[in-house]
Design a protein around this motif. Structure first.
Motif, PDB file in Angstrom:
ATOM      1  N   MET A   1      -7.523 -30.346 -28.042  1.00 60.00           N
ATOM      2  CA  MET A   1      -8.971 -30.390 -27.781  1.00 60.00           C
ATOM      3  C   MET A   1      -9.401 -31.680 -27.081  1.00 60.00           C
ATOM      4  SD  MET A   1      -9.548 -27.454 -28.714  1.00 60.00           S
ATOM      5  CE  MET A   1     -11.289 -27.442 -28.300  1.00 60.00           C
ATOM      6  N   GLU A   2      -8.444 -32.497 -26.691  1.00 56.70           N
ATOM      7  CA  GLU A   2      -8.766 -33.690 -25.913  1.00 56.70           C
ATOM      8  C   GLU A   2      -9.116 -33.276 -24.485  1.00 56.70           C
ATOM      9  OE1 GLU A   2      -6.471 -37.707 -24.265  1.00 56.70           O
ATOM     10  OE2 GLU A   2      -5.447 -36.292 -25.610  1.00 56.70           O
ATOM     11  N   ARG A   3     -10.168 -33.839 -23.928  1.00 54.66           N
ATOM     12  CA  ARG A   3     -10.576 -33.518 -22.567  1.00 54.66           C
ATOM     13  C   ARG A   3     -10.125 -34.624 -21.613  1.00 54.66           C
ATOM     14  NH1 ARG A   3     -13.515 -29.228 -21.848  1.00 54.66           N
ATOM     15  NH2 ARG A   3     -14.382 -29.905 -19.840  1.00 54.66           N
ATOM     16  N   ARG A   4      -9.496 -34.191 -20.517  1.00 52.01           N
ATOM     17  CA  ARG A   4      -8.996 -35.141 -19.529  1.00 52.01           C
ATOM     18  C   ARG A   4      -9.356 -34.665 -18.122  1.00 52.01           C
ATOM     19  NH1 ARG A   4      -3.017 -37.544 -21.059  1.00 52.01           N
ATOM     20  NH2 ARG A   4      -3.354 -37.875 -23.299  1.00 52.01           N
ATOM     21  N   GLU A   5      -9.327 -35.605 -17.186  1.00 47.84           N
ATOM     22  CA  GLU A   5      -9.537 -35.266 -15.787  1.00 47.84           C
ATOM     23  C   GLU A   5      -8.415 -34.336 -15.321  1.00 47.84           C
ATOM     24  OE1 GLU A   5     -12.111 -36.197 -13.958  1.00 47.84           O
ATOM     25  OE2 GLU A   5     -13.021 -37.497 -15.484  1.00 47.84           O
ATOM     26  N   LYS A   6      -8.754 -33.425 -14.425  1.00 46.93           N
ATOM     27  CA  LYS A   6      -7.772 -32.432 -13.997  1.00 46.93           C
ATOM     28  C   LYS A   6      -6.651 -33.001 -13.130  1.00 46.93           C
ATOM     29  CE  LYS A   6     -10.487 -28.218 -14.404  1.00 46.93           C
ATOM     30  NZ  LYS A   6     -10.965 -26.983 -13.736  1.00 46.93           N
ATOM     31  N   ASP A   7      -6.851 -34.220 -12.619  1.00 47.92           N
ATOM     32  CA  ASP A   7      -5.761 -34.845 -11.880  1.00 47.92           C
ATOM     33  C   ASP A   7      -4.921 -35.753 -12.775  1.00 47.92           C
ATOM     34  OD1 ASP A   7      -7.630 -36.827 -12.282  1.00 47.92           O
ATOM     35  OD2 ASP A   7      -7.776 -37.425 -10.171  1.00 47.92           O
ATOM     36  N   ASP A   8      -5.100 -35.642 -14.087  1.00 49.83           N
ATOM     37  CA  ASP A   8      -4.287 -36.378 -15.048  1.00 49.83           C
ATOM     38  C   ASP A   8      -2.838 -35.908 -14.949  1.00 49.83           C
ATOM     39  OD1 ASP A   8      -4.662 -38.135 -17.761  1.00 49.83           O
ATOM     40  OD2 ASP A   8      -3.088 -36.633 -18.015  1.00 49.83           O
ATOM     41  N   LEU A   9      -1.907 -36.797 -15.264  1.00 50.82           N
ATOM     42  CA  LEU A   9      -0.486 -36.493 -15.169  1.00 50.82           C
ATOM     43  C   LEU A   9      -0.097 -35.307 -16.042  1.00 50.82           C
ATOM     44  CD1 LEU A   9       1.931 -37.656 -13.621  1.00 50.82           C
ATOM     45  CD2 LEU A   9       2.511 -38.978 -15.668  1.00 50.82           C
ATOM     46  N   VAL A  10      -0.769 -35.132 -17.160  1.00 44.19           N
ATOM     47  CA  VAL A  10      -0.470 -33.990 -18.031  1.00 44.19           C
ATOM     48  C   VAL A  10      -0.729 -32.679 -17.305  1.00 44.19           C
ATOM     49  CG1 VAL A  10      -1.193 -32.751 -20.102  1.00 44.19           C
ATOM     50  CG2 VAL A  10      -0.825 -35.215 -20.202  1.00 44.19           C
TER      51      VAL A  10
ATOM     52  N   GLY B   1       1.159 -29.994 -23.227  1.00 50.06           N
ATOM     53  CA  GLY B   1      -0.281 -29.914 -23.431  1.00 50.06           C
ATOM     54  C   GLY B   1      -0.755 -30.437 -24.765  1.00 50.06           C
ATOM     55  N   THR B   2       0.177 -30.963 -25.566  1.00 51.79           N
ATOM     56  CA  THR B   2      -0.176 -31.564 -26.857  1.00 51.79           C
ATOM     57  C   THR B   2       0.402 -32.975 -26.902  1.00 51.79           C
ATOM     58  OG1 THR B   2       0.099 -29.339 -27.808  1.00 51.79           O
ATOM     59  CG2 THR B   2      -0.213 -31.144 -29.358  1.00 51.79           C
ATOM     60  N   PRO B   3      -0.221 -33.910 -26.219  1.00 50.80           N
ATOM     61  CA  PRO B   3       0.325 -35.272 -26.146  1.00 50.80           C
ATOM     62  C   PRO B   3       0.584 -35.858 -27.536  1.00 50.80           C
ATOM     63  CG  PRO B   3      -1.500 -35.009 -24.603  1.00 50.80           C
ATOM     64  CD  PRO B   3      -1.474 -33.778 -25.449  1.00 50.80           C
ATOM     65  N   ARG B   4       1.778 -36.361 -27.739  1.00 49.11           N
ATOM     66  CA  ARG B   4       2.188 -36.821 -29.067  1.00 49.11           C
ATOM     67  C   ARG B   4       1.402 -38.059 -29.503  1.00 49.11           C
ATOM     68  NH1 ARG B   4       3.742 -32.049 -29.292  1.00 49.11           N
ATOM     69  NH2 ARG B   4       4.920 -32.312 -31.217  1.00 49.11           N
ATOM     70  N   GLU B   5       0.996 -38.900 -28.570  1.00 47.71           N
ATOM     71  CA  GLU B   5       0.356 -40.161 -28.963  1.00 47.71           C
ATOM     72  C   GLU B   5      -1.122 -40.009 -29.290  1.00 47.71           C
ATOM     73  OE1 GLU B   5      -0.890 -41.784 -24.538  1.00 47.71           O
ATOM     74  OE2 GLU B   5       0.403 -42.995 -25.826  1.00 47.71           O
ATOM     75  N   THR B   6      -1.750 -38.915 -28.845  1.00 53.30           N
ATOM     76  CA  THR B   6      -3.191 -38.761 -29.085  1.00 53.30           C
ATOM     77  C   THR B   6      -3.535 -37.564 -29.958  1.00 53.30           C
ATOM     78  OG1 THR B   6      -3.416 -37.510 -27.010  1.00 53.30           O
ATOM     79  CG2 THR B   6      -3.805 -39.889 -26.908  1.00 53.30           C
TER      80      THR B   6
END
Length: 310
Positions: free
Chosen positions: A132-141, A188-193
């Protein structure tokens, strides 16, 4: 535009709202199959051509004469296959003609409810991850997710070609596609956040997927001749698409490396993609071998280039 079905030149199938017309093989006659919706007609036409191709492979059905001018039997059989396919489509699907852009410009009172395919929440260039974290679409993820999704799609094309030639790779390709969805879930589930232990556990990417891929690559490679030269991508449609998938897999891995370095993705994901590119290379060689296609070796250009002073 034309296609070839086992060497037979077949003009493009044309779907119209009033019905489906199929251009007669090697001729100019048209056979009308009655009124049917455009989508169902197109699907049925595809079934018919597939059935005719199957009959030719098995030796059943009419064949062209030596003079290639006695086509009545073939055209009659093709029309019969299409009518049977149309009947099957009508009985097993509820396909309707798609709306045109003009039909949907203004919302009518009886228009369907808004589709769940789109949410409009990403129109500003920001999207949500599984945590459920929102990021910019040009993010590396998202760059990594897009590359893996592209790889998945290329493998879908390769799987269809594997079915057509019957090389036995289809089931394994489908299994790999499923694992790529697991890869996407892990990315899509970053471990650190991610704070949810449940989501972290659910999206773990186990090491045994890597070991399974290694065993499969070993099995494929054991059936191939030793590789003594660089080879050019090709060897039939299935092999060529597997080579394309291999290069997209390498790109996916390059993006994921940055996520692993920053602690956002498990190392096992990078190992899997690394092993997968090698496996796809072996699978491409195997597919070419199954079709009797020779491998084209790289050759250095031996043309003499004159010096600028000459």
């Amino acid at each position: 535009m034309a296609t070839r079905v086992l060497g037979l030149r077949t003009s493009r199938i044309v779907s119209r709202s009033s019905g489906v017309r199929q251009r007669a093989v090697m001729g100019t006659k048209y056979s009308s199959l009655g009124d049917t919706v455009t989508v169902a007609g197109a699907v049925a036409a595809g079934y018919a051509l597939h059935a005719m191709a199957r009959n030719f492979r098995s030796g059943a059905g009419p064949r062209r004469s030596a003079a290639q001018n006695d086509e009545g039997d073939f055209n009659h059989a093709l029309a019969a296959e299409m009518e049977a396919a149309l009947k099957h489509v009508r009985q097993t699907t509820s396909l309707v003609a798609p709306p045109t852009v003009e039909d949907t410009e203004e919302e009518a009172a009886d228009s369907p409810a808004k589709s769940k395919l789109y949410t409009r929440t990403g129109d500003g260039g920001v999207s949500s991850l599984y945590n459920m974290e929102r990021r910019e679409k040009d993010d590396l993820v998202f760059e990594a997710l897009g590359a893996v999704d592209e790889l998945h799609a290329h493998l879908g094309v390769a799987a269809e070609h594997a079915i057509m030639v019957g090389n036995g790779l289809h089931d394994t390709i489908r299994s790999i596609q499923s694992r790529l969805i697991d890869v996407g879930a892990a990315i899509g589930t970053p471990r650190e956040t991610t704070t949810s232990d449940r989501k972290l556990k659910r999206t773990e990417f186990p090491e045994h997927y890597v070991l399974r891929l290694e065993r499969y690559a070993d099995a494929l490679d054991s059936q191939l001749p030793p590789l003594r030269n660089f080879i050019l991508a090709g060897g039939g449609f299935c092999a060529a698409h597997l080579h394309v998938a291999r290069t997209v897999c390498r790109r996916s891995e390059r993006v994921v490396v940055g996520l692993i370095r920053s602690g956002q993705t498990e190392p096992s994901v990078g190992k899997f993609l690394n092993r997968l590119s090698d496996t796809l290379f072996a699978a491409a060689r195997y597919a070419a071998l199954c079709e009797g296609k020779g491998e084209t070796a790289y050759r250095k250009d031996d043309v003499d280039v004159p010096d600028k002073d000459e």
